[in-house]
Design a protein around this motif. Sequence first.
Motif, PDB file in Angstrom:
ATOM      1  N   ALA A 124      -7.581  -3.187  -0.656  1.00 18.79           N
ATOM      2  CA  ALA A 124      -7.111  -2.287  -1.712  1.00 18.79           C
ATOM      3  C   ALA A 124      -5.635  -2.032  -1.496  1.00 18.79           C
ATOM      4  N   THR A 125      -4.900  -2.049  -2.591  1.00 26.11           N
ATOM      5  CA  THR A 125      -3.457  -1.818  -2.501  1.00 26.11           C
ATOM      6  C   THR A 125      -3.020  -0.933  -3.653  1.00 26.11           C
ATOM      7  N   LYS A 126      -1.993  -0.143  -3.414  1.00 29.51           N
ATOM      8  CA  LYS A 126      -1.425   0.623  -4.532  1.00 29.51           C
ATOM      9  C   LYS A 126      -0.187  -0.095  -5.071  1.00 29.51           C
ATOM     10  N   ASN A 127       0.674  -0.541  -4.179  1.00 29.94           N
ATOM     11  CA  ASN A 127       1.926  -1.148  -4.640  1.00 29.94           C
ATOM     12  C   ASN A 127       2.162  -2.559  -4.101  1.00 29.94           C
ATOM     13  N   GLY A 128       1.114  -3.190  -3.582  1.00 21.85           N
ATOM     14  CA  GLY A 128       1.210  -4.623  -3.305  1.00 21.85           C
ATOM     15  C   GLY A 128       1.361  -5.047  -1.857  1.00 21.85           C
ATOM     16  N   SER A 129       1.673  -4.140  -0.937  1.00 23.17           N
ATOM     17  CA  SER A 129       1.921  -4.618   0.428  1.00 23.17           C
ATOM     18  C   SER A 129       0.637  -5.111   1.101  1.00 23.17           C
ATOM     19  N   VAL A 130      -0.473  -4.432   0.853  1.00 26.06           N
ATOM     20  CA  VAL A 130      -1.747  -4.878   1.455  1.00 26.06           C
ATOM     21  C   VAL A 130      -2.153  -6.229   0.855  1.00 26.06           C
ATOM     22  N   LYS A 131      -1.895  -6.396  -0.440  1.00 31.82           N
ATOM     23  CA  LYS A 131      -2.216  -7.674  -1.090  1.00 31.82           C
ATOM     24  C   LYS A 131      -1.406  -8.808  -0.460  1.00 31.82           C
TER      25      LYS A 131
ATOM     26  N   LYS B 192      -5.121   8.361  15.372  1.00 35.06           N
ATOM     27  CA  LYS B 192      -5.964   9.464  14.915  1.00 35.06           C
ATOM     28  C   LYS B 192      -6.361   9.275  13.443  1.00 35.06           C
ATOM     29  N   GLN B 193      -5.381   8.942  12.610  1.00 35.02           N
ATOM     30  CA  GLN B 193      -5.705   8.822  11.182  1.00 35.02           C
ATOM     31  C   GLN B 193      -6.638   7.626  10.916  1.00 35.02           C
ATOM     32  N   ILE B 194      -6.473   6.556  11.700  1.00 41.44           N
ATOM     33  CA  ILE B 194      -7.361   5.395  11.515  1.00 41.44           C
ATOM     34  C   ILE B 194      -8.779   5.753  11.957  1.00 41.44           C
TER      35      ILE B 194
ATOM     36  N   SER C  34       4.334  -1.666   7.056  1.00 37.68           N
ATOM     37  CA  SER C  34       4.300  -0.800   5.874  1.00 37.68           C
ATOM     38  C   SER C  34       5.430  -1.184   4.933  1.00 37.68           C
ATOM     39  N   GLU C  35       5.265  -0.778   3.695  1.00 36.72           N
ATOM     40  CA  GLU C  35       6.308  -1.044   2.703  1.00 36.72           C
ATOM     41  C   GLU C  35       6.406   0.160   1.772  1.00 36.72           C
ATOM     42  N   ILE C  36       7.617   0.560   1.496  1.00 37.21           N
ATOM     43  CA  ILE C  36       7.833   1.635   0.523  1.00 37.21           C
ATOM     44  C   ILE C  36       8.736   1.097  -0.582  1.00 37.21           C
TER      45      ILE C  36
ATOM     46  N   ALA D  96       0.497   1.085   6.941  1.00 35.85           N
ATOM     47  CA  ALA D  96       0.711   2.532   7.027  1.00 35.85           C
ATOM     48  C   ALA D  96       2.026   2.811   7.743  1.00 35.85           C
ATOM     49  N   ALA D  97       2.657   3.927   7.365  1.00 36.59           N
ATOM     50  CA  ALA D  97       4.034   4.169   7.800  1.00 36.59           C
ATOM     51  C   ALA D  97       4.169   5.149   8.965  1.00 36.59           C
ATOM     52  N   GLU D  98       3.059   5.737   9.395  1.00 35.23           N
ATOM     53  CA  GLU D  98       3.142   6.713  10.490  1.00 35.23           C
ATOM     54  C   GLU D  98       3.791   6.071  11.719  1.00 35.23           C
ATOM     55  N   SER D  99       4.822   6.730  12.248  1.00 32.95           N
ATOM     56  CA  SER D  99       5.565   6.105  13.352  1.00 32.95           C
ATOM     57  C   SER D  99       5.046   6.523  14.732  1.00 32.95           C
TER      58      SER D  99
ATOM     59  N   SER E 160      -6.623  -2.081   3.974  1.00 29.73           N
ATOM     60  CA  SER E 160      -6.276  -0.920   3.137  1.00 29.73           C
ATOM     61  C   SER E 160      -4.956  -0.333   3.609  1.00 29.73           C
ATOM     62  N   SER E 161      -4.305   0.366   2.703  1.00 24.84           N
ATOM     63  CA  SER E 161      -3.185   1.206   3.109  1.00 24.84           C
ATOM     64  C   SER E 161      -3.701   2.623   3.351  1.00 24.84           C
ATOM     65  N   ILE E 162      -2.843   3.458   3.887  1.00 26.20           N
ATOM     66  CA  ILE E 162      -3.210   4.857   4.114  1.00 26.20           C
ATOM     67  C   ILE E 162      -2.253   5.727   3.310  1.00 26.20           C
ATOM     68  N   TYR E 163      -2.845   6.620   2.525  1.00 30.09           N
ATOM     69  CA  TYR E 163      -2.055   7.612   1.786  1.00 30.09           C
ATOM     70  C   TYR E 163      -2.594   8.991   2.150  1.00 30.09           C
ATOM     71  N   PHE E 164      -1.692   9.849   2.566  1.00 32.95           N
ATOM     72  CA  PHE E 164      -2.048  11.212   2.950  1.00 32.95           C
ATOM     73  C   PHE E 164      -3.239  11.217   3.919  1.00 32.95           C
ATOM     74  N   GLY E 165      -3.162  10.325   4.880  1.00 31.38           N
ATOM     75  CA  GLY E 165      -4.152  10.297   5.956  1.00 31.38           C
ATOM     76  C   GLY E 165      -5.451   9.583   5.622  1.00 31.38           C
ATOM     77  N   GLN E 166      -5.573   9.054   4.406  1.00 30.28           N
ATOM     78  CA  GLN E 166      -6.856   8.472   3.981  1.00 30.28           C
ATOM     79  C   GLN E 166      -6.717   7.006   3.608  1.00 30.28           C
TER      80      GLN E 166
HETATM   81  C1  LIG Z   1       3.100   9.155  -1.101  1.00 32.02           C
HETATM   82  C2  LIG Z   1       2.856   8.363   0.148  1.00 32.02           C
HETATM   83  C3  LIG Z   1       2.008   8.864   1.136  1.00 32.02           C
HETATM   84  C4  LIG Z   1       1.782   8.122   2.312  1.00 32.02           C
HETATM   85  N1  LIG Z   1       0.974   8.660   3.275  1.00 32.02           N
HETATM   86  C5  LIG Z   1       0.850   7.993   4.448  1.00 32.02           C
HETATM   87  C6  LIG Z   1       0.086   8.570   5.506  1.00 32.02           C
HETATM   88  O1  LIG Z   1      -0.507   9.641   5.394  1.00 32.02           O
HETATM   89  N2  LIG Z   1       0.028   7.889   6.678  1.00 32.02           N
HETATM   90  C7  LIG Z   1       0.660   6.683   6.869  1.00 32.02           C
HETATM   91  O2  LIG Z   1       0.602   6.136   7.973  1.00 32.02           O
HETATM   92  N3  LIG Z   1       1.357   6.093   5.859  1.00 32.02           N
HETATM   93  C8  LIG Z   1       1.469   6.727   4.666  1.00 32.02           C
HETATM   94  N4  LIG Z   1       2.169   6.152   3.647  1.00 32.02           N
HETATM   95  C9  LIG Z   1       2.704   4.780   3.789  1.00 32.02           C
HETATM   96  C10 LIG Z   1       1.853   3.718   3.065  1.00 32.02           C
HETATM   97  O3  LIG Z   1       0.610   3.576   3.677  1.00 32.02           O
HETATM   98  C11 LIG Z   1       2.623   2.369   3.109  1.00 32.02           C
HETATM   99  O4  LIG Z   1       3.760   2.508   2.282  1.00 32.02           O
HETATM  100  C12 LIG Z   1       1.814   1.141   2.700  1.00 32.02           C
HETATM  101  O5  LIG Z   1       2.577  -0.033   2.983  1.00 32.02           O
HETATM  102  C13 LIG Z   1       1.449   1.143   1.235  1.00 32.02           C
HETATM  103  O6  LIG Z   1       0.727  -0.018   0.947  1.00 32.02           O
HETATM  104  P1  LIG Z   1       0.250  -0.430  -0.519  1.00 32.02           P
HETATM  105  O7  LIG Z   1       1.466  -0.397  -1.391  1.00 32.02           O
HETATM  106  O8  LIG Z   1      -0.296  -1.813  -0.393  1.00 32.02           O
HETATM  107  O9  LIG Z   1      -0.791   0.560  -0.967  1.00 32.02           O
HETATM  108  C14 LIG Z   1       2.395   6.862   2.474  1.00 32.02           C
HETATM  109  C15 LIG Z   1       3.227   6.348   1.451  1.00 32.02           C
HETATM  110  C16 LIG Z   1       3.451   7.093   0.308  1.00 32.02           C
HETATM  111  C17 LIG Z   1       4.363   6.521  -0.747  1.00 32.02           C
END
Ligand SMILES: Cc1cc2nc3c(=O)[nH]c(=O)nc-3n(C[C@H](O)[C@H](O)[C@H](O)COP(=O)(O)O)c2cc1C
Length: 159
Positions: A8-15, A95-97, A117-119, A85-88, A52-58
């Motif tokens: 699953a991807t939101k903006n393509g990095s996982v894909k 923990k989040q994983i 990770s990619e933003i 995921a972007a957590e450094s 999967s990517s992680i957004y807000f810990g999920q």
């Molecule tokens: C609004 C937002 C919230 C995010 N929350 C987390 C987070 O809680 N933990 C984390 O490790 N990365 C977080 N990230 C980083 C994303 O997981 C990362 O950008 C990932 O590459 C997105 O992949 P996708 O575009 O394939 O979904 C967040 C990114 C955004 C833009």
Amino acid sequence: MKTLIIYATKNGSVKEVAQLIRKELKGEIKLVDIHEEIIQDVSEFDNIIIGSSIYFGQIDRQIKNFIFIHRPEILQSKLAIFIMAAESRPEMMDKQIKNAIPNDIYTKAEIVSVIGSEIKLKKFSWLVRLILKYVKKITCSYKNIDKDKILELAGKFQV
Ligand SMILES: Cc1cc2nc3c(=O)[nH]c(=O)nc-3n(C[C@H](O)[C@H](O)[C@H](O)COP(=O)(O)O)c2cc1C
């Protein structure tokens, strides 16, 4: 050997990572974006790779459901999980994983790998950009994909 790469991807990095992993694997491979295709029978696959990517810990909700619904078959397969995921902080990443993935699935996996990770800032509203700036100190777009980790993961499926 049949391999399912489901992601699953939101903006393509996982894909992108899923496609790079696919290139490294041999045998019959099915690549599935869980938001675009329903997979009914998981038992036909010897290998399952979940991304999967992680957004807000999920992790992605549909990936979570997939794991819940197909848990028995997933536990029977050779399994790998990859995360974008972007957590450094390593301990926070861990923990989040562990919070996001059921323990039996986590321990069954040959590898649980954070590939990078990619933003893409332009994809987000001003409010999200503000949150990224002040909470995560992210002020510009970036892409970080660790190719060695892709090879490491793919290597688990070489026979
Ligand atoms: C609004 C937002 C919230 C995010 N929350 C987390 C987070 O809680 N933990 C984390 O490790 N990365 C977080 N990230 C980083 C994303 O997981 C990362 O950008 C990932 O590459 C997105 O992949 P996708 O575009 O394939 O979904 C967040 C990114 C955004 C833009």
